[in-house]
Design a protein around this motif. Sequence first.
Motif, PDB file in Angstrom:
ATOM      1  N   ASP A  12      11.644  11.819  12.366  1.00 20.64           N
ATOM      2  CA  ASP A  12      11.209  12.786  11.355  1.00 20.64           C
ATOM      3  C   ASP A  12      10.446  12.158  10.195  1.00 20.64           C
ATOM      4  OD1 ASP A  12      12.080  15.052  12.645  1.00 20.64           O
ATOM      5  OD2 ASP A  12      14.129  14.868  11.848  1.00 20.64           O
ATOM      6  N   ASP A  13      10.534  10.842  10.085  1.00 19.65           N
ATOM      7  CA  ASP A  13       9.812  10.171   8.995  1.00 19.65           C
ATOM      8  C   ASP A  13       8.309  10.442   9.073  1.00 19.65           C
ATOM      9  OD1 ASP A  13      12.216   9.172   8.206  1.00 19.65           O
ATOM     10  OD2 ASP A  13      11.847   7.102   8.845  1.00 19.65           O
ATOM     11  N   ALA A  14       7.795  10.543  10.283  1.00 20.53           N
ATOM     12  CA  ALA A  14       6.345  10.763  10.445  1.00 20.53           C
ATOM     13  C   ALA A  14       5.928  12.059   9.755  1.00 20.53           C
ATOM     14  CB  ALA A  14       5.973  10.792  11.920  1.00 20.53           C
ATOM     15  N   TYR A  15       6.742  13.114   9.962  1.00 17.99           N
ATOM     16  CA  TYR A  15       6.422  14.408   9.351  1.00 17.99           C
ATOM     17  C   TYR A  15       6.552  14.336   7.828  1.00 17.99           C
ATOM     18  CZ  TYR A  15       6.834  16.176  14.120  1.00 17.99           C
ATOM     19  OH  TYR A  15       6.662  16.383  15.465  1.00 17.99           O
ATOM     20  N   ALA A  16       7.637  13.671   7.381  1.00 17.12           N
ATOM     21  CA  ALA A  16       7.886  13.605   5.930  1.00 17.12           C
ATOM     22  C   ALA A  16       6.792  12.809   5.225  1.00 17.12           C
ATOM     23  CB  ALA A  16       9.253  12.964   5.681  1.00 17.12           C
ATOM     24  N   ILE A  17       6.405  11.698   5.837  1.00 17.33           N
ATOM     25  CA  ILE A  17       5.383  10.846   5.210  1.00 17.33           C
ATOM     26  C   ILE A  17       4.028  11.560   5.236  1.00 17.33           C
ATOM     27  CG2 ILE A  17       4.108   8.656   5.482  1.00 17.33           C
ATOM     28  CD1 ILE A  17       6.825   7.440   6.444  1.00 17.33           C
ATOM     29  N   GLU A  18       3.760  12.250   6.344  1.00 20.66           N
ATOM     30  CA  GLU A  18       2.495  12.996   6.436  1.00 20.66           C
ATOM     31  C   GLU A  18       2.430  14.079   5.361  1.00 20.66           C
ATOM     32  OE1 GLU A  18       1.904  16.230   8.418  1.00 20.66           O
ATOM     33  OE2 GLU A  18      -0.275  16.085   8.516  1.00 20.66           O
ATOM     34  N   LYS A  19       3.584  14.706   5.114  1.00 18.27           N
ATOM     35  CA  LYS A  19       3.653  15.760   4.106  1.00 18.27           C
ATOM     36  C   LYS A  19       3.308  15.218   2.722  1.00 18.27           C
ATOM     37  CE  LYS A  19       6.530  19.854   3.542  1.00 18.27           C
ATOM     38  NZ  LYS A  19       7.849  20.442   3.759  1.00 18.27           N
ATOM     39  N   GLU A  20       3.620  13.946   2.508  1.00 16.96           N
ATOM     40  CA  GLU A  20       3.291  13.310   1.222  1.00 16.96           C
ATOM     41  C   GLU A  20       1.813  12.913   1.143  1.00 16.96           C
ATOM     42  OE1 GLU A  20       5.771   9.896   0.395  1.00 16.96           O
ATOM     43  OE2 GLU A  20       7.515  10.890   1.250  1.00 16.96           O
ATOM     44  N   GLY A  21       1.082  13.180   2.228  1.00 16.51           N
ATOM     45  CA  GLY A  21      -0.335  12.805   2.250  1.00 16.51           C
ATOM     46  C   GLY A  21      -0.561  11.343   2.576  1.00 16.51           C
ATOM     47  N   LYS A  22       0.449  10.699   3.178  1.00 14.95           N
ATOM     48  CA  LYS A  22       0.335   9.272   3.521  1.00 14.95           C
ATOM     49  C   LYS A  22       0.334   9.088   5.032  1.00 14.95           C
ATOM     50  CE  LYS A  22       3.049   7.873  -0.526  1.00 14.95           C
ATOM     51  NZ  LYS A  22       4.261   7.136  -0.946  1.00 14.95           N
ATOM     52  N   ARG A  23       0.035   7.873   5.474  1.00 18.00           N
ATOM     53  CA  ARG A  23       0.103   7.519   6.906  1.00 18.00           C
ATOM     54  C   ARG A  23       1.471   6.902   7.195  1.00 18.00           C
ATOM     55  NH1 ARG A  23      -3.888  10.528   7.836  1.00 18.00           N
ATOM     56  NH2 ARG A  23      -4.134  10.900   5.616  1.00 18.00           N
ATOM     57  N   ALA A  24       2.055   7.265   8.327  1.00 12.30           N
ATOM     58  CA  ALA A  24       3.361   6.696   8.709  1.00 12.30           C
ATOM     59  C   ALA A  24       3.146   5.473   9.593  1.00 12.30           C
ATOM     60  CB  ALA A  24       4.187   7.740   9.452  1.00 12.30           C
ATOM     61  N   ILE A  25       3.794   4.385   9.252  1.00 12.00           N
ATOM     62  CA  ILE A  25       3.643   3.134   9.988  1.00 12.00           C
ATOM     63  C   ILE A  25       4.964   2.793  10.676  1.00 12.00           C
ATOM     64  CG2 ILE A  25       3.004   0.696   9.853  1.00 12.00           C
ATOM     65  CD1 ILE A  25       0.759   2.701   8.962  1.00 12.00           C
ATOM     66  N   TYR A  26       4.953   2.842  11.995  1.00  9.18           N
ATOM     67  CA  TYR A  26       6.111   2.416  12.792  1.00  9.18           C
ATOM     68  C   TYR A  26       5.853   1.006  13.329  1.00  9.18           C
ATOM     69  CZ  TYR A  26       7.810   7.288  13.061  1.00  9.18           C
ATOM     70  OH  TYR A  26       8.292   8.550  12.778  1.00  9.18           O
ATOM     71  N   ILE A  27       6.931   0.357  13.759  1.00 11.08           N
ATOM     72  CA  ILE A  27       6.798  -1.011  14.293  1.00 11.08           C
ATOM     73  C   ILE A  27       7.292  -1.055  15.737  1.00 11.08           C
ATOM     74  CG2 ILE A  27       7.435  -3.448  14.002  1.00 11.08           C
ATOM     75  CD1 ILE A  27       8.094  -2.837  11.082  1.00 11.08           C
ATOM     76  N   GLY A  28       6.511  -1.696  16.586  1.00 15.78           N
ATOM     77  CA  GLY A  28       6.934  -1.993  17.954  1.00 15.78           C
ATOM     78  C   GLY A  28       6.780  -3.480  18.204  1.00 15.78           C
ATOM     79  N   ILE A  29       7.309  -3.941  19.330  1.00 14.92           N
ATOM     80  CA  ILE A  29       7.068  -5.327  19.762  1.00 14.92           C
ATOM     81  C   ILE A  29       6.413  -5.256  21.130  1.00 14.92           C
ATOM     82  CG2 ILE A  29       8.142  -7.466  20.587  1.00 14.92           C
ATOM     83  CD1 ILE A  29      10.242  -7.214  18.448  1.00 14.92           C
ATOM     84  N   GLU A  30       5.294  -5.934  21.281  1.00 22.11           N
ATOM     85  CA  GLU A  30       4.622  -5.995  22.579  1.00 22.11           C
ATOM     86  C   GLU A  30       4.911  -7.348  23.198  1.00 22.11           C
ATOM     87  OE1 GLU A  30       0.322  -5.824  22.600  1.00 22.11           O
ATOM     88  OE2 GLU A  30       0.326  -4.948  24.606  1.00 22.11           O
TER      89      GLU A  30
ATOM     90  N   ASN B 106       0.835  -1.211   0.000  1.00 18.92           N
ATOM     91  CA  ASN B 106       0.000   0.000   0.000  1.00 18.92           C
ATOM     92  C   ASN B 106       0.868   1.259   0.000  1.00 18.92           C
ATOM     93  OD1 ASN B 106      -2.806  -1.211   0.421  1.00 18.92           O
ATOM     94  ND2 ASN B 106      -1.615  -2.167   2.060  1.00 18.92           N
ATOM     95  N   ALA B 107       1.953   1.198  -0.751  1.00 15.52           N
ATOM     96  CA  ALA B 107       2.928   2.292  -0.746  1.00 15.52           C
ATOM     97  C   ALA B 107       2.350   3.612  -1.237  1.00 15.52           C
ATOM     98  CB  ALA B 107       4.142   1.907  -1.597  1.00 15.52           C
ATOM     99  N   ASP B 108       1.206   3.555  -1.905  1.00 14.64           N
ATOM    100  CA  ASP B 108       0.600   4.801  -2.375  1.00 14.64           C
ATOM    101  C   ASP B 108      -0.134   5.552  -1.256  1.00 14.64           C
ATOM    102  OD1 ASP B 108      -1.139   2.603  -2.311  1.00 14.64           O
ATOM    103  OD2 ASP B 108      -2.576   3.604  -3.635  1.00 14.64           O
ATOM    104  N   ILE B 109      -0.437   4.856  -0.143  1.00 10.94           N
ATOM    105  CA  ILE B 109      -1.187   5.520   0.933  1.00 10.94           C
ATOM    106  C   ILE B 109      -0.492   5.489   2.292  1.00 10.94           C
ATOM    107  CG2 ILE B 109      -3.512   5.391  -0.047  1.00 10.94           C
ATOM    108  CD1 ILE B 109      -3.943   2.777   1.466  1.00 10.94           C
ATOM    109  N   VAL B 110       0.511   4.620   2.457  1.00  8.24           N
ATOM    110  CA  VAL B 110       1.249   4.567   3.720  1.00  8.24           C
ATOM    111  C   VAL B 110       2.742   4.426   3.452  1.00  8.24           C
ATOM    112  CG1 VAL B 110      -0.664   3.486   4.990  1.00  8.24           C
ATOM    113  CG2 VAL B 110       1.106   2.041   3.974  1.00  8.24           C
ATOM    114  N   GLY B 111       3.542   4.697   4.476  1.00  8.89           N
ATOM    115  CA  GLY B 111       4.977   4.517   4.331  1.00  8.89           C
ATOM    116  C   GLY B 111       5.560   3.953   5.614  1.00  8.89           C
ATOM    117  N   LEU B 112       6.539   3.073   5.492  1.00  9.31           N
ATOM    118  CA  LEU B 112       7.198   2.516   6.675  1.00  9.31           C
ATOM    119  C   LEU B 112       8.100   3.589   7.271  1.00  9.31           C
ATOM    120  CD1 LEU B 112       7.641  -0.061   8.398  1.00  9.31           C
ATOM    121  CD2 LEU B 112       9.610  -0.556   6.938  1.00  9.31           C
ATOM    122  N   ALA B 113       7.935   3.866   8.552  1.00  4.82           N
ATOM    123  CA  ALA B 113       8.705   4.916   9.225  1.00  4.82           C
ATOM    124  C   ALA B 113       9.715   4.285  10.171  1.00  4.82           C
ATOM    125  CB  ALA B 113       7.756   5.834   9.991  1.00  4.82           C
ATOM    126  N   LEU B 114      10.926   4.791  10.144  1.00  5.89           N
ATOM    127  CA  LEU B 114      11.986   4.225  10.979  1.00  5.89           C
ATOM    128  C   LEU B 114      12.568   5.247  11.950  1.00  5.89           C
ATOM    129  CD1 LEU B 114      13.800   2.231   8.150  1.00  5.89           C
ATOM    130  CD2 LEU B 114      12.278   1.304   9.901  1.00  5.89           C
TER     131      LEU B 114
END
Lengths: 173, 421
Positions: B140-158, B129-137
């Motif tokens: 600052d990725d959250a801001y950059a991805i948001e600027k592109e009009g996409k959702r930023a997806i981070y990964i955690g471990i629970e 779904n690279a056209d609507i979301v982006g993997l964030a690492l």
Amino acid sequence: MYSILYVMILLVEAATPAASASSHPLRLSLCEIEYTSKQQLMTINLKLFLTDVNEALVFDPYSKELAFCQPNESAKADQLLLDYLNKFFYVKTNGKKVELKIQRKKLSGEGDNTALWVYFEHKQGQSLTSLEIKNAVFTDLFFDQNNIVYAHINGKSKSLMLNKKTSAHQLTF
Amino acid sequence: MFHKLHHISYLFFLCAFLMVSCNAGSESDSAEEELVQRALEIHDRVLTVDTHADTPLRMIQPGFDMAERHDPKETGSKVDYPRMKEGGLDAIFFAAFVAQDIRDDDGNTRAKALCLQMIDSIVSSTQKNADIVGLALNPDDAYAIEKEGKRAIYIGIENGYPIGSDISNVAEYYEKGVRYITLVHSSNNDLADSATDPDGTEHGGISEFGAEVVKEMNRLGIMVDVSHGNDSVFYDAIELSKAPIIASHSNARAVTKHDRNMTDEMLQLMAKNGGVVQLTMLADYLRTAPPNPERDSAVAALRASMKPVSEMTPEERTALRESFQALNEKYPAPPATVKHVADHIDHIVKVAGIDHVGIGCDFDGGGGIEGVFDASEVMNITIELVRRGYTEEQIEKIWGGNLIRVFKEVQAVASEIQAAG
């Protein structure tokens, strides 16, 4: 204008009971299936919240009637449990349904978090080419019930989430 | 982000406003409309980050497509990409969760395999779904991805269980994109004690191996998450971690007494540490469930009229089940609401300060309340905050600024440790 808006409000309000019901804790169960062709034995373990089991079987989450794993466990407890599971749960190996016979049970945890573990075994002589699991337990009680399945087959692990909408899935090897 | 006028919650506000306006037309209604509009504009402008969702559990549901909008009333699903967009949720941490099981080599190996499967599900979902979301690492990725009009997806471990007893797994998970690890879940593991293990404490907080894990997380730049840990885990983490810590989904115990929530002393220490507590939308952590006597009486009466279960026909059982369900619908449990959420935020701000609170809804892990039932409704938190007088600057901190600040500090500490060799 007024009547249209009023209908819209009613539609929103109609959703309220479902929304309220799902503010309960996560509805979850766990199933672990393990098989190694070397041992030709499949073990199936279900971890179910005891309150859900009681609600499903005797319509009372805090009922002491069946007294699972207690010295005074009801003589009909296992049969009621099996009757329920046979309706909402199955495992098929190479397309054939495994007959569920309870090997043992145990309780863990306390209070609302008390879990009933139910252990089954199945002798699988032929090599396993497919494994189909249905796990819709408690979806008759809760619309948001989700059931995690962990399958450990010949050293490879795979997880699945099954629920009312997607209650069964087949793995092939 | 709020151009979708069909959105149910926004519609509710609008309809309610218009109906009342038709009848009363008072100035206060106009003020309410202005408030909602202002709140939605703020919500649109600030970066909104939710630090905890168990949505990877949905990703392992056969056929579940994150790009499709799902009905939350169907199976309880709370997050997908269309609903994130509707709710104006810019970034989210998807938590790879593995249930605690046997703590031996076999158990650890399996837990790692299951965890990697979950992480791979997240990564492949972002690729698909690279056209609507982006993997964030990085922060600052959250801001950059948001600027592109996409959702930023981070990964955690629970649950640190998939680390097993092999410290090298921490780096492997980091390389896969993991940026926080919740040390423990509902039962004790080899790293730490749980707040909810019926057997009580085992390590007295964080174990010796858990301390090594924290050290490694500091070195790599992974946030240390103390949610689900018992109180000693929190104090140990504060002591051990060289970087600020987080509680990815926990509330205030002074407002709602629950072992999963944090005491005022812990909140104050969190502030001193520079960390952040992310408010969660779990009803039991937000308020003590009020009594529901009408339902209790009706259920008791129905039970009293039942014949023995073993004598019932299948048809009678089905009919009885429907009767119980009807009572549940007639007398629903009094819900937790967004007002309870704001009560907790008010308290944490009072005790720890505005720089130490955020949002971690725990959607798909039990989170979801009236008014914030799923990702499409998170703007209602902002509306309530504006109603209580929070400024845009404060809301920006709550919705993401604080978490991003901590994330940056965690990375800065990692750089220092790595530079020092």
